[in-house]
Design an enzyme around this catalytic site. Sequence first.
Site, short mmCIF file in Angstrom:
data_model
loop_
_atom_site.label_atom_id
_atom_site.label_comp_id
_atom_site.label_asym_id
_atom_site.label_seq_id
_atom_site.Cartn_x
_atom_site.Cartn_y
_atom_site.Cartn_z
N PHE A 80 40.58 46.05 67.30
CA PHE A 80 41.06 46.53 66.01
C PHE A 80 40.00 46.29 64.94
O PHE A 80 39.32 45.27 64.95
CB PHE A 80 42.35 45.80 65.63
CG PHE A 80 42.85 46.17 64.26
CD1 PHE A 80 43.63 47.29 64.05
CD2 PHE A 80 42.48 45.40 63.15
CE1 PHE A 80 44.06 47.63 62.79
CE2 PHE A 80 42.90 45.74 61.87
CZ PHE A 80 43.70 46.87 61.70
N HIS A 91 37.14 44.82 33.24
CA HIS A 91 38.20 44.25 32.41
C HIS A 91 39.56 44.86 32.70
O HIS A 91 40.08 45.66 31.93
CB HIS A 91 37.84 44.37 30.93
CG HIS A 91 36.58 43.64 30.60
ND1 HIS A 91 36.56 42.30 30.26
CD2 HIS A 91 35.29 44.04 30.64
CE1 HIS A 91 35.32 41.92 30.07
NE2 HIS A 91 34.52 42.95 30.29
N HIS A 95 41.46 38.81 34.94
CA HIS A 95 40.00 38.86 34.91
C HIS A 95 39.41 37.89 33.91
O HIS A 95 40.09 37.34 33.05
CB HIS A 95 39.52 40.28 34.61
CG HIS A 95 39.76 40.72 33.20
ND1 HIS A 95 40.97 41.19 32.76
CD2 HIS A 95 38.94 40.74 32.12
CE1 HIS A 95 40.88 41.49 31.49
NE2 HIS A 95 39.66 41.22 31.06
N ASP A 97 36.59 37.27 30.88
CA ASP A 97 35.71 37.82 29.86
C ASP A 97 34.53 36.88 29.74
O ASP A 97 34.70 35.72 29.33
CB ASP A 97 36.41 37.85 28.49
CG ASP A 97 37.26 39.09 28.28
OD1 ASP A 97 37.48 39.84 29.25
OD2 ASP A 97 37.71 39.28 27.14
N HIS A 101 30.50 39.59 26.61
CA HIS A 101 31.42 40.70 26.31
C HIS A 101 31.46 40.97 24.79
O HIS A 101 31.60 42.10 24.36
CB HIS A 101 32.80 40.32 26.83
CG HIS A 101 33.81 41.42 26.86
ND1 HIS A 101 33.52 42.74 27.08
CD2 HIS A 101 35.17 41.37 26.71
CE1 HIS A 101 34.63 43.46 27.07
NE2 HIS A 101 35.64 42.66 26.83
N HIS A 227 37.97 36.98 20.27
CA HIS A 227 36.89 37.20 21.23
C HIS A 227 35.55 36.76 20.63
O HIS A 227 34.73 36.12 21.30
CB HIS A 227 36.78 38.69 21.60
CG HIS A 227 37.71 39.13 22.70
ND1 HIS A 227 39.00 39.54 22.46
CD2 HIS A 227 37.54 39.21 24.04
CE1 HIS A 227 39.58 39.88 23.60
NE2 HIS A 227 38.71 39.69 24.58
#
Length: 277
Positions: A80, A91, A95, A97, A101, A227
């Site tokens: 197999f 993103h 996930h 960053d 970014h 951010h």
Amino acid sequence: MGSLLQSCDCVEVRAMKWMVGGLFLVTVGSLLAEQALDPAAQRVVDLTHPFNAKTVYWPTAPSRFVLEQLAHGPTPEGYFYSAYSLSTPEHGGTHLDAPVHFAADGRTADEIPLQQLMGPAVVIDVSARAGADRDYRLSREDVIAFESRHGRIAPRTLVLLRTGWSRHWPDVKAYLGDDTPGDASKLSFPSYGEDAAKLLVEERDVSVLGVDTASIDYGRSTDFRVHRVAAARNVPGLENLTNLDQLPARGATVIALPMKIEGGSGGPLRAVALVPR
Ligand SMILES: [Zn+2]
């Protein structure tokens, strides 16, 4: 005589080898026992959503998670064999960053020191407030209130913000607040506020900001202040986490390892928590 000495040496040498070997085994054994994951002492919590066709992506992402089957079944040789090809924007889903970014000279995904991605975690629970206001942002006062209950947040802590939002996963409209393809202008979900992020990143020197929504900035943000505050200090973000309700306010150890994409601005993340029983 010679042969007697020889055999004597041989026995002594064997005995010494046995003792040294035994000591080595005992030492390694006790080290392993100390380091091993003990299911009786710790439970492991998976903080990552599965990647599949329903994985939630930012509305402007040009594609989704694609798993293309290359092989699946019996081979002519009689065994197999199964293999796939995958593709995904960085993103989406659970996930990382990377700082780059939102900061030109920030670290890329592969440059983040591994020690920064594993360590003691705190979970700040704003699920009740977010439940009443889907645009809720964690405030500086919320962090101070958390610390007065649970103690000051130590440097190099991984901070996880629990909004309760993963209960909406993978219902895009409920999770992001809007499901118009290609349009990110009407999003609505809770996350960090700028002042709370500044306190955590600049004054507490935390290692990571994580959240169980799609972004460490709230959905209505257009300037991505959180951010930028985090990226400026090389603090990565962890987004679309899940199962934060299974973690204590403090006491868990989190290990959050992304795919090692050289030069990447982020990437798929497998994050787990070890929680003392
Ligand atoms: Zn991201």
